[in-house]
Design a protein around this motif. Structure first.
Motif, PDB file in Angstrom:
ATOM      1  N   GLY A 128       0.806  -1.220   0.000  1.00 41.00           N
ATOM      2  CA  GLY A 128       0.000   0.000   0.000  1.00 41.00           C
ATOM      3  C   GLY A 128       0.835   1.264   0.000  1.00 41.00           C
ATOM      4  O   GLY A 128       1.912   1.319   0.587  1.00 41.00           O
ATOM      5  N   ASP A 129       0.345   2.300  -0.669  1.00 40.32           N
ATOM      6  CA  ASP A 129       1.019   3.599  -0.761  1.00 40.32           C
ATOM      7  C   ASP A 129       0.355   4.565   0.210  1.00 40.32           C
ATOM      8  O   ASP A 129      -0.786   4.985  -0.003  1.00 40.32           O
ATOM      9  N   ALA A 130       1.063   4.908   1.283  1.00 42.75           N
ATOM     10  CA  ALA A 130       0.497   5.760   2.332  1.00 42.75           C
ATOM     11  C   ALA A 130       0.095   7.133   1.812  1.00 42.75           C
ATOM     12  O   ALA A 130      -0.868   7.719   2.295  1.00 42.75           O
ATOM     13  N   SER A 131       0.805   7.645   0.814  1.00 40.63           N
ATOM     14  CA  SER A 131       0.495   8.993   0.316  1.00 40.63           C
ATOM     15  C   SER A 131      -0.796   9.032  -0.502  1.00 40.63           C
ATOM     16  O   SER A 131      -1.366  10.092  -0.711  1.00 40.63           O
ATOM     17  N   LYS A 132      -1.280   7.871  -0.973  1.00 42.19           N
ATOM     18  CA  LYS A 132      -2.499   7.816  -1.786  1.00 42.19           C
ATOM     19  C   LYS A 132      -3.669   7.180  -1.037  1.00 42.19           C
ATOM     20  O   LYS A 132      -4.761   7.053  -1.595  1.00 42.19           O
ATOM     21  N   ALA A 133      -3.462   6.763   0.193  1.00 39.76           N
ATOM     22  CA  ALA A 133      -4.465   5.974   0.913  1.00 39.76           C
ATOM     23  C   ALA A 133      -5.622   6.824   1.438  1.00 39.76           C
ATOM     24  O   ALA A 133      -5.445   7.982   1.818  1.00 39.76           O
ATOM     25  N   VAL A 164      -8.602   0.657   4.618  1.00 41.14           N
ATOM     26  CA  VAL A 164      -7.538   1.518   4.117  1.00 41.14           C
ATOM     27  C   VAL A 164      -7.319   1.091   2.674  1.00 41.14           C
ATOM     28  O   VAL A 164      -7.062  -0.069   2.390  1.00 41.14           O
ATOM     29  N   ASP A 165      -7.430   2.067   1.761  1.00 37.18           N
ATOM     30  CA  ASP A 165      -7.453   1.751   0.337  1.00 37.18           C
ATOM     31  C   ASP A 165      -6.681   2.821  -0.424  1.00 37.18           C
ATOM     32  O   ASP A 165      -6.892   4.021  -0.215  1.00 37.18           O
ATOM     33  N   THR A 202      -4.410  -1.362  -3.457  1.00 36.04           N
ATOM     34  CA  THR A 202      -4.285  -2.202  -2.266  1.00 36.04           C
ATOM     35  C   THR A 202      -5.376  -1.809  -1.290  1.00 36.04           C
ATOM     36  O   THR A 202      -5.589  -0.622  -1.037  1.00 36.04           O
ATOM     37  N   CYS A 203      -6.068  -2.821  -0.752  1.00 40.09           N
ATOM     38  CA  CYS A 203      -7.156  -2.562   0.181  1.00 40.09           C
ATOM     39  C   CYS A 203      -7.036  -3.532   1.345  1.00 40.09           C
ATOM     40  O   CYS A 203      -6.841  -4.733   1.140  1.00 40.09           O
ATOM     41  N   CYS A 257      -8.870  -6.979   1.348  1.00 41.65           N
ATOM     42  CA  CYS A 257     -10.222  -6.827   0.815  1.00 41.65           C
ATOM     43  C   CYS A 257     -10.091  -6.484  -0.665  1.00 41.65           C
ATOM     44  O   CYS A 257      -9.068  -6.008  -1.115  1.00 41.65           O
ATOM     45  N   SER A 258     -11.120  -6.737  -1.389  1.00 42.72           N
ATOM     46  CA  SER A 258     -11.057  -6.461  -2.822  1.00 42.72           C
ATOM     47  C   SER A 258     -11.295  -4.973  -3.046  1.00 42.72           C
ATOM     48  O   SER A 258     -12.056  -4.329  -2.320  1.00 42.72           O
ATOM     49  N   TYR A 259     -10.655  -4.458  -4.048  1.00 39.78           N
ATOM     50  CA  TYR A 259     -10.806  -3.036  -4.377  1.00 39.78           C
ATOM     51  C   TYR A 259     -12.107  -2.827  -5.108  1.00 39.78           C
ATOM     52  O   TYR A 259     -12.392  -3.482  -6.116  1.00 39.78           O
TER      53      TYR A 259
END
Length: 193
Positions: free
Chosen positions: A153-158, A171-172, A176-177, A189-191
């Motif tokens: 997961g990318d924290a800057s886009k979450a 958190v998505d 990545t979810c 989880c699925s996006y």
């Protein structure tokens, strides 16, 4: 070459040069044993004889390195290296001026990851109820953050969302979810856009 690497501790750093300045003390030559010699006459010929030996004092090079985001100056700087690796540092006329880059750097340090942990902690308090403790919220937020980033997961886009009916948070980042409960147990989880 034997090095003595000294990192200024918090007290020295705060008093002298700030938390990012590094002082390095390096011995720049090996220990030498030099002879004491005299010229004496023997059977009409001058010869050089060794009468004793001595060890000259060691020579050290002391450098102070400042962070790139600050301008520092010292009117007088002195360092002394004593027996058995003891050392002392003195500085007079010290001044420091932070660059505007320091503000940008600190802002960037707390962008992304720290902001995401704060958002997760806020979401946690919504699903855990009014009795949520601050240290528990921080612990769960860090656990969720680590799980999310370990999955790529990318924290800057979450984005963080809360489902109060199921008492879960998501958190998505668009690819990545993860879904987590109030105890910090997380699953993929699925996006779904």
């Amino acid at each position: 070459m034997k090095k003595l690497m000294m990192t200024a501790l918090a007290a020295i750093a705060a008093a002298m040069t700030g938390c990012q300045t590094r002082v390095q003390i390096e011995r720049d030559e090996p220990t030498k044993i030099l002879p004491k010699q005299e010229v004496r006459e023997f059977n009409g010929t001058n010869i050089l004889i060794t009468t004793d030996y001595f060890v000259p004092p060691a020579h050290y090079c002391v450098t102070a390195r400042s962070p790139l985001f600050a301008k520092e100056s010292v009117a007088r700087f002195a360092a002394d290296v004593g027996e058995n690796g003891t050392w002392s540092i003195n500085a007079d006329g010290y001044s420091r001026d932070l660059s505007t880059n320091a503000v940008v750097m600190v802002k960037e340090m707390f962008a992304g990851g720290a902001q995401l942990v704060i958002a997760i902690g806020d979401a946690y308090t919504k699903i855990a109820g009014g009795g949520a403790q601050a240290d528990t919220a921080l612990s769960v937020a860090q656990k969720v953050y680590k799980f999310f980033t370990s999955k790529g997961g990318d924290a800057s886009k979450a984005n963080v969302t809360v489902d109060e009916a199921t008492k879960t948070l998501k958190v998505d980042d668009g690819s990545t979810c993860v879904e987590c409960d109030a105890e910090g147990n997380c699953t993929d989880c699925s996006y779904t856009p």
